[in-house]
Scaffold this active site. Structure first.
Site, PDB file in Angstrom:
ATOM      1  N   PRO A  93       0.820  -1.221   0.000  1.00  0.00           N
ATOM      2  CA  PRO A  93       0.000   0.000   0.000  1.00  0.00           C
ATOM      3  C   PRO A  93       0.855   1.272   0.000  1.00  0.00           C
ATOM      4  O   PRO A  93       0.346   2.349  -0.270  1.00  0.00           O
ATOM      5  CB  PRO A  93      -0.805  -0.108   1.300  1.00  0.00           C
ATOM      6  CG  PRO A  93      -0.697  -1.530   1.731  1.00  0.00           C
ATOM      7  CD  PRO A  93       0.612  -2.030   1.197  1.00  0.00           C
ATOM      8  N   GLU A 120       1.871  -8.619   8.477  1.00  0.00           N
ATOM      9  CA  GLU A 120       1.660  -7.170   8.560  1.00  0.00           C
ATOM     10  C   GLU A 120       2.647  -6.383   7.716  1.00  0.00           C
ATOM     11  O   GLU A 120       2.332  -5.324   7.213  1.00  0.00           O
ATOM     12  CB  GLU A 120       1.760  -6.711  10.017  1.00  0.00           C
ATOM     13  CG  GLU A 120       0.646  -7.257  10.902  1.00  0.00           C
ATOM     14  CD  GLU A 120      -0.739  -6.806  10.455  1.00  0.00           C
ATOM     15  OE1 GLU A 120      -0.942  -5.588  10.357  1.00  0.00           O
ATOM     16  OE2 GLU A 120      -1.592  -7.686  10.207  1.00  0.00           O
ATOM     17  N   ARG A 158      -2.220  -8.599 -21.071  1.00  0.00           N
ATOM     18  CA  ARG A 158      -3.290  -8.420 -22.055  1.00  0.00           C
ATOM     19  C   ARG A 158      -2.986  -7.325 -23.078  1.00  0.00           C
ATOM     20  O   ARG A 158      -3.647  -7.253 -24.099  1.00  0.00           O
ATOM     21  CB  ARG A 158      -4.640  -8.186 -21.381  1.00  0.00           C
ATOM     22  CG  ARG A 158      -4.666  -6.969 -20.464  1.00  0.00           C
ATOM     23  CD  ARG A 158      -6.017  -6.785 -19.803  1.00  0.00           C
ATOM     24  NE  ARG A 158      -7.011  -6.284 -20.727  1.00  0.00           N
ATOM     25  CZ  ARG A 158      -7.985  -6.987 -21.275  1.00  0.00           C
ATOM     26  NH1 ARG A 158      -8.124  -8.246 -20.985  1.00  0.00           N
ATOM     27  NH2 ARG A 158      -8.818  -6.449 -22.115  1.00  0.00           N
ATOM     28  N   ASP A 173     -10.417  -0.789 -25.082  1.00  0.00           N
ATOM     29  CA  ASP A 173     -10.793  -1.003 -23.685  1.00  0.00           C
ATOM     30  C   ASP A 173     -10.946   0.320 -22.953  1.00  0.00           C
ATOM     31  O   ASP A 173     -10.309   1.304 -23.281  1.00  0.00           O
ATOM     32  CB  ASP A 173      -9.711  -1.797 -22.960  1.00  0.00           C
ATOM     33  CG  ASP A 173      -9.979  -3.283 -22.994  1.00  0.00           C
ATOM     34  OD1 ASP A 173      -9.101  -4.020 -22.542  1.00  0.00           O
ATOM     35  OD2 ASP A 173     -11.042  -3.692 -23.464  1.00  0.00           O
TER      36      ASP A 173
HETATM   37  C1  4F9 Z   1      -0.540  -4.405  -1.987  1.00  0.00           C
HETATM   38  C2  4F9 Z   1      -2.452  -3.429  -0.949  1.00  0.00           C
HETATM   39  C3  4F9 Z   1      -0.745  -3.587  -3.077  1.00  0.00           C
HETATM   40  C4  4F9 Z   1      -2.613  -2.637  -2.065  1.00  0.00           C
HETATM   41  C5  4F9 Z   1      -0.192  -6.098   0.385  1.00  0.00           C
HETATM   42  C6  4F9 Z   1      -1.368  -6.050   2.206  1.00  0.00           C
HETATM   43  C7  4F9 Z   1      -1.388  -4.330  -0.916  1.00  0.00           C
HETATM   44  C8  4F9 Z   1      -1.170  -5.171   0.260  1.00  0.00           C
HETATM   45  N1  4F9 Z   1      -1.779  -2.726  -3.093  1.00  0.00           N
HETATM   46  N2  4F9 Z   1      -1.880  -5.140   1.395  1.00  0.00           N
HETATM   47  N3  4F9 Z   1      -0.335  -6.622   1.603  1.00  0.00           N
END
Ligand code: 4F9
Length: 250
Positions: A93, A120, A158, A173
């Site tokens: 994230p 985590e 794709r 698309d």
């Molecule tokens: C990874 C959330 C990529 C959003 C990886 C927990 C993640 C994520 N984008 N959330 N591990």
């Protein structure tokens, strides 16, 4: 294109092999996929890959050691296969948010290593030691990087020529033009008294293209006005698009 994926759950990636556009592309060897399990690079009998966080708090942290050894094993395998090594990317994230515009950029690499975190977090020392950049698929937390990694691969694969039956379908698309897609219809012409828009039945291709463009503009203005702004900034809106938007009252 070769993907090396570091994951504690390699079986999840079997999903990409079953059917569909991506499965077919794998069969046709449009891309190559290898999974690597950090558990195979542990040295203790329990095959430990995670531990409690220094400083306390809930949740486990993936240890740097097994991840480091996995990256080294990939580097060696690439070297032995005479294959260039691309970036090491952590799905997290904290990363740059993945968007259609990044797909082409990412496809310029002949190889990439995708690191899927679990628990985590991942020990910061591994990130500093090996990760070139982080990619997020959006502002939410999921249980691990596996689905984000598969999503990223799908979006990239794709767009490789020859993967989709008709090269144009990727071009048309949603998002390729910076706008949302127009509505689509197939038989029957009358479905429980809901009928297909007349213009689509007429065979006037210029008129149909014009209608589809207007529908895209309407949908985008309604659901994602932010995309209208970016399309404008990126020079993707024509004079007639602007006129239509003005008539819509934007
Ligand atoms: C990874 C959330 C990529 C959003 C990886 C927990 C993640 C994520 N984008 N959330 N591990």
């Amino acid at each position: 294109m070769r993907f090396d994926v570091i994951t504690l759950f390699p079986e999840m990636f079997e999903a990409l092999r079953i059917g569909g556009v991506i499965g077919r592309a794998l069969d046709k060897q449009v891309f190559e996929l290898r999974t690597w399990n950090p558990r195979d690079y542990t040295t203790d009998t329990r095959k430990t890959v995670d531990d409690r966080a220094y400083g306390g708090g809930p949740g486990m942290v993936m240890m740097a050691g097994p991840l480091d050894k996995t990256v080294q094993a990939i580097a060696l395998a690439l070297h032995e296969a005479n294959h260039a090594q691309g970036p090491v990317i952590l799905l997290s994230p904290q990363g740059r948010v993945f968007q259609q515009g990044m797909v082409k950029e990412m496809l310029s690499y002949s190889q990439m290593t995708l690191v899927c975190g679990r628990y985590e977090a991942v020990d910061q020392r591994f990130i500093e030691q090996h990760v070139d950049f982080e990619v997020s698929i959006g502002d939410f937390v999921v249980s691990g990087g596996e689905i984000p990694a598969m999503l990223m691969m799908d979006a990239m694969i794709r767009t490789i020529p020859g993967v989709l039956g008709d090269d144009e379908s990727a071009q048309q698309d949603s998002f390729m033009q910076g706008l949302l897609d127009c509505p689509h219809y197939t038989r029957p012409e009358n479905y429980e008294n809901f009928v297909v828009p007349n213009v689509l039945l007429g065979g006037n291709h210029a008129k149909i293209a014009g209608w589809r463009r207007e529908q895209s503009l309407i949908a985008t203005q309604q659901h994602r006005p932010d995309l209208i702004e970016s399309a404008r900034k990126n020079g993707l809106l024509s004079a007639s698009d602007e006129l239509f938007l003005k008539q819509m009252g934007s």
